[in-house]
Scaffold this motif. Sequence first.
Motif, PDB file in Angstrom:
ATOM      1  N   GLU A  82      -7.685   5.459   1.551  1.00  0.00           N
ATOM      2  CA  GLU A  82      -8.026   4.115   1.381  1.00  0.00           C
ATOM      3  C   GLU A  82      -7.090   3.463   0.481  1.00  0.00           C
ATOM      4  OE1 GLU A  82     -10.728   2.571   2.238  1.00  0.00           O
ATOM      5  OE2 GLU A  82     -11.150   4.036   3.558  1.00  0.00           O
ATOM      6  N   ILE A  83      -6.221   4.120  -0.503  1.00  0.00           N
ATOM      7  CA  ILE A  83      -5.156   3.631  -1.059  1.00  0.00           C
ATOM      8  C   ILE A  83      -3.882   3.244  -0.357  1.00  0.00           C
ATOM      9  CG2 ILE A  83      -3.532   4.059  -2.927  1.00  0.00           C
ATOM     10  CD1 ILE A  83      -6.220   4.046  -4.186  1.00  0.00           C
ATOM     11  N   GLN A  84      -3.581   3.875   0.602  1.00  0.00           N
ATOM     12  CA  GLN A  84      -2.635   3.532   1.570  1.00  0.00           C
ATOM     13  C   GLN A  84      -2.981   2.397   2.420  1.00  0.00           C
ATOM     14  OE1 GLN A  84       0.391   4.783   1.337  1.00  0.00           O
ATOM     15  NE2 GLN A  84      -0.496   5.967  -0.267  1.00  0.00           N
ATOM     16  N   LYS A  85      -4.238   2.254   2.927  1.00  0.00           N
ATOM     17  CA  LYS A  85      -4.496   1.144   3.420  1.00  0.00           C
ATOM     18  C   LYS A  85      -4.694  -0.120   2.777  1.00  0.00           C
ATOM     19  CE  LYS A  85      -8.164   1.870   6.282  1.00  0.00           C
ATOM     20  NZ  LYS A  85      -9.751   2.562   6.817  1.00  0.00           N
ATOM     21  N   LEU A  86      -5.064   0.142   1.500  1.00  0.00           N
ATOM     22  CA  LEU A  86      -5.263  -1.053   0.428  1.00  0.00           C
ATOM     23  C   LEU A  86      -3.798  -1.347   0.175  1.00  0.00           C
ATOM     24  CD1 LEU A  86      -6.957  -2.384  -1.341  1.00  0.00           C
ATOM     25  CD2 LEU A  86      -6.862  -0.880  -3.083  1.00  0.00           C
ATOM     26  N   LYS A  87      -2.877  -0.669   0.020  1.00  0.00           N
ATOM     27  CA  LYS A  87      -1.303  -1.071  -0.408  1.00  0.00           C
ATOM     28  C   LYS A  87      -1.025  -1.809   1.145  1.00  0.00           C
ATOM     29  CE  LYS A  87       0.604   2.609  -2.942  1.00  0.00           C
ATOM     30  NZ  LYS A  87       1.906   3.655  -2.963  1.00  0.00           N
ATOM     31  N   LYS A  88      -1.276  -1.412   2.010  1.00  0.00           N
ATOM     32  CA  LYS A  88      -0.999  -2.156   3.475  1.00  0.00           C
ATOM     33  C   LYS A  88      -1.629  -3.565   3.440  1.00  0.00           C
ATOM     34  CE  LYS A  88      -0.614  -1.574   8.316  1.00  0.00           C
ATOM     35  NZ  LYS A  88      -0.730  -0.963   9.715  1.00  0.00           N
ATOM     36  N   TYR A  89      -2.872  -3.476   3.356  1.00  0.00           N
ATOM     37  CA  TYR A  89      -3.698  -4.635   3.076  1.00  0.00           C
ATOM     38  C   TYR A  89      -3.227  -5.574   2.093  1.00  0.00           C
ATOM     39  CZ  TYR A  89      -7.604  -7.729   1.678  1.00  0.00           C
ATOM     40  OH  TYR A  89      -8.344  -8.844   1.233  1.00  0.00           O
ATOM     41  N   LEU A  90      -2.847  -5.379   1.019  1.00  0.00           N
ATOM     42  CA  LEU A  90      -2.464  -6.115  -0.143  1.00  0.00           C
ATOM     43  C   LEU A  90      -1.036  -6.908   0.250  1.00  0.00           C
ATOM     44  CD1 LEU A  90      -3.395  -3.864  -3.380  1.00  0.00           C
ATOM     45  CD2 LEU A  90      -4.426  -6.187  -2.539  1.00  0.00           C
ATOM     46  N   TYR A  91      -0.186  -6.023   0.802  1.00  0.00           N
ATOM     47  CA  TYR A  91       1.183  -6.618   1.115  1.00  0.00           C
ATOM     48  C   TYR A  91       1.275  -7.406   2.498  1.00  0.00           C
ATOM     49  CZ  TYR A  91       6.129  -6.501   2.322  1.00  0.00           C
ATOM     50  OH  TYR A  91       7.232  -6.732   2.554  1.00  0.00           O
ATOM     51  N   THR A  92       0.379  -7.242   3.262  1.00  0.00           N
ATOM     52  CA  THR A  92       0.106  -8.012   4.373  1.00  0.00           C
ATOM     53  C   THR A  92      -0.561  -9.446   3.927  1.00  0.00           C
ATOM     54  OG1 THR A  92      -2.091  -7.068   5.403  1.00  0.00           O
ATOM     55  CG2 THR A  92       0.157  -6.290   6.341  1.00  0.00           C
ATOM     56  N   ASN A  93      -1.265  -9.389   2.897  1.00  0.00           N
ATOM     57  CA  ASN A  93      -1.774 -10.759   2.354  1.00  0.00           C
ATOM     58  C   ASN A  93      -1.065 -11.317   1.155  1.00  0.00           C
ATOM     59  OD1 ASN A  93      -4.712 -11.190   3.416  1.00  0.00           O
ATOM     60  ND2 ASN A  93      -4.844  -9.051   3.129  1.00  0.00           N
ATOM     61  N   GLY A  94       0.176 -10.882   1.120  1.00  0.00           N
ATOM     62  CA  GLY A  94       1.210 -11.782   0.671  1.00  0.00           C
ATOM     63  C   GLY A  94       1.231 -11.337  -0.822  1.00  0.00           C
ATOM     64  N   PHE A  95       0.833 -10.185  -1.335  1.00  0.00           N
ATOM     65  CA  PHE A  95       1.068  -9.848  -2.633  1.00  0.00           C
ATOM     66  C   PHE A  95       2.484  -9.014  -2.660  1.00  0.00           C
ATOM     67  CE2 PHE A  95      -3.576 -10.124  -2.456  1.00  0.00           C
ATOM     68  CZ  PHE A  95      -3.692 -10.822  -3.892  1.00  0.00           C
ATOM     69  N   GLU A  96       3.051  -9.082  -3.857  1.00  0.00           N
ATOM     70  CA  GLU A  96       4.460  -8.675  -4.146  1.00  0.00           C
ATOM     71  C   GLU A  96       4.118  -7.229  -4.308  1.00  0.00           C
ATOM     72  OE1 GLU A  96       6.897 -10.965  -6.828  1.00  0.00           O
ATOM     73  OE2 GLU A  96       6.224 -12.860  -5.806  1.00  0.00           O
ATOM     74  N   ILE A  97       5.334  -6.261  -3.550  1.00  0.00           N
ATOM     75  CA  ILE A  97       5.090  -4.956  -3.456  1.00  0.00           C
ATOM     76  C   ILE A  97       5.199  -4.411  -5.126  1.00  0.00           C
ATOM     77  CG2 ILE A  97       7.573  -4.466  -3.471  1.00  0.00           C
ATOM     78  CD1 ILE A  97       4.776  -2.558  -1.813  1.00  0.00           C
ATOM     79  N   GLU A  98       6.032  -5.194  -6.024  1.00  0.00           N
ATOM     80  CA  GLU A  98       6.111  -4.612  -7.375  1.00  0.00           C
ATOM     81  C   GLU A  98       4.774  -4.673  -8.038  1.00  0.00           C
ATOM     82  OE1 GLU A  98       8.225  -7.571  -6.570  1.00  0.00           O
ATOM     83  OE2 GLU A  98       9.410  -6.031  -5.689  1.00  0.00           O
ATOM     84  N   ASN A  99       4.197  -5.738  -7.812  1.00  0.00           N
ATOM     85  CA  ASN A  99       2.819  -6.166  -8.556  1.00  0.00           C
ATOM     86  C   ASN A  99       1.919  -5.024  -7.944  1.00  0.00           C
ATOM     87  OD1 ASN A  99       3.811  -8.123 -10.006  1.00  0.00           O
ATOM     88  ND2 ASN A  99       3.222  -9.893  -8.572  1.00  0.00           N
ATOM     89  N   ILE A 100       1.879  -4.911  -6.588  1.00  0.00           N
ATOM     90  CA  ILE A 100       0.891  -3.826  -6.045  1.00  0.00           C
ATOM     91  C   ILE A 100       1.089  -2.481  -6.624  1.00  0.00           C
ATOM     92  CG2 ILE A 100       0.245  -2.602  -4.179  1.00  0.00           C
ATOM     93  CD1 ILE A 100       1.205  -5.066  -2.541  1.00  0.00           C
ATOM     94  N   GLU A 101       2.478  -2.122  -6.940  1.00  0.00           N
ATOM     95  CA  GLU A 101       2.807  -0.670  -7.638  1.00  0.00           C
ATOM     96  C   GLU A 101       2.110  -0.844  -9.046  1.00  0.00           C
ATOM     97  OE1 GLU A 101       3.706   1.898  -6.119  1.00  0.00           O
ATOM     98  OE2 GLU A 101       3.954   0.957  -4.267  1.00  0.00           O
ATOM     99  N   LYS A 102       2.390  -1.885  -9.818  1.00  0.00           N
ATOM    100  CA  LYS A 102       1.870  -1.783 -11.022  1.00  0.00           C
ATOM    101  C   LYS A 102       0.296  -1.797 -11.124  1.00  0.00           C
ATOM    102  CE  LYS A 102       5.518  -5.125 -13.131  1.00  0.00           C
ATOM    103  NZ  LYS A 102       5.561  -6.383 -13.367  1.00  0.00           N
ATOM    104  N   ALA A 103      -0.114  -2.409 -10.165  1.00  0.00           N
ATOM    105  CA  ALA A 103      -1.488  -2.401 -10.387  1.00  0.00           C
ATOM    106  C   ALA A 103      -2.165  -1.035  -9.930  1.00  0.00           C
ATOM    107  CB  ALA A 103      -2.364  -3.374  -9.327  1.00  0.00           C
ATOM    108  N   LEU A 104      -1.847  -0.641  -9.067  1.00  0.00           N
ATOM    109  CA  LEU A 104      -2.132   0.790  -8.529  1.00  0.00           C
ATOM    110  C   LEU A 104      -1.928   1.747  -9.449  1.00  0.00           C
ATOM    111  CD1 LEU A 104      -1.431   0.550  -4.570  1.00  0.00           C
ATOM    112  CD2 LEU A 104      -3.811   0.297  -5.700  1.00  0.00           C
ATOM    113  N   ASN A 105      -0.755   1.820 -10.197  1.00  0.00           N
ATOM    114  CA  ASN A 105      -0.292   2.837 -11.083  1.00  0.00           C
ATOM    115  C   ASN A 105      -1.226   2.601 -12.326  1.00  0.00           C
ATOM    116  OD1 ASN A 105       1.383   4.154  -9.620  1.00  0.00           O
ATOM    117  ND2 ASN A 105       3.147   2.993 -10.232  1.00  0.00           N
ATOM    118  N   LEU A 106      -1.484   1.347 -12.715  1.00  0.00           N
ATOM    119  CA  LEU A 106      -2.418   1.268 -14.022  1.00  0.00           C
ATOM    120  C   LEU A 106      -3.855   1.526 -13.853  1.00  0.00           C
ATOM    121  CD1 LEU A 106      -0.099  -1.677 -15.422  1.00  0.00           C
ATOM    122  CD2 LEU A 106      -0.005   0.487 -16.260  1.00  0.00           C
ATOM    123  N   THR A 107      -4.204   1.604 -12.684  1.00  0.00           N
ATOM    124  CA  THR A 107      -5.818   1.770 -12.438  1.00  0.00           C
ATOM    125  C   THR A 107      -6.215   3.009 -12.611  1.00  0.00           C
ATOM    126  OG1 THR A 107      -5.468   1.583 -10.115  1.00  0.00           O
ATOM    127  CG2 THR A 107      -6.163  -0.553 -11.377  1.00  0.00           C
TER     128      THR A 107
END
Length: 197
Positions: free
Chosen positions: A172-197
Amino acid sequence: MLITRIIKREKSSKYDVFIDGEYAFTCDAETFFMLGIEEGKEITSEQYKYYVNYIEAKEAKNHAFRLLSRKMLTEKQLADKLKLKGFSEEAIGEAVSKAKEYDYVNDENYAKFFVEEKMQSLYSRRRIYYELLKRGVEKEIIEKVLESIYPHEKEVEVIRQIVEKKKNSHREIQKLKKYLYTNGFEIENIEKALNLT
């Protein structure tokens, strides 16, 4: 050119004006009296053009104000809607200019409202940026508004909110990363958010 006939419409404050026996234009009572239109009056072609341009500009302004009373629009959106209605470029320019003068159209205010609204709907900064560009807002305005209302740190928070809604497993996390990236979120911000949760 001679104004040969004037017909006041029933149950309306509009007048149909005929010049040299042929229909020329329609105007409201205020314009009719302001321009001094009367049967039997001789007018030049310049006066005729002035009348027609004046009436069209007034109608464009009135239509613009009606549109803006219902919904906030950018300058481009307003101009596009007036163009669809068939107004000339001059009339559109006057209407948009008058709306700006009264602050009925303000792209920066529109952008602020739009960013606030879409941020609540969990849109990415990039998606908001491109949506505003499509609506005709200048890049400088978009960047300024995004920095003040929706900085990168807030995007990380938005990503966390999305993660909380969708988080279950590694897959689900991998799918979520892909979802977030394809919806325009910056990869650095995705990584920050996923690492801090």
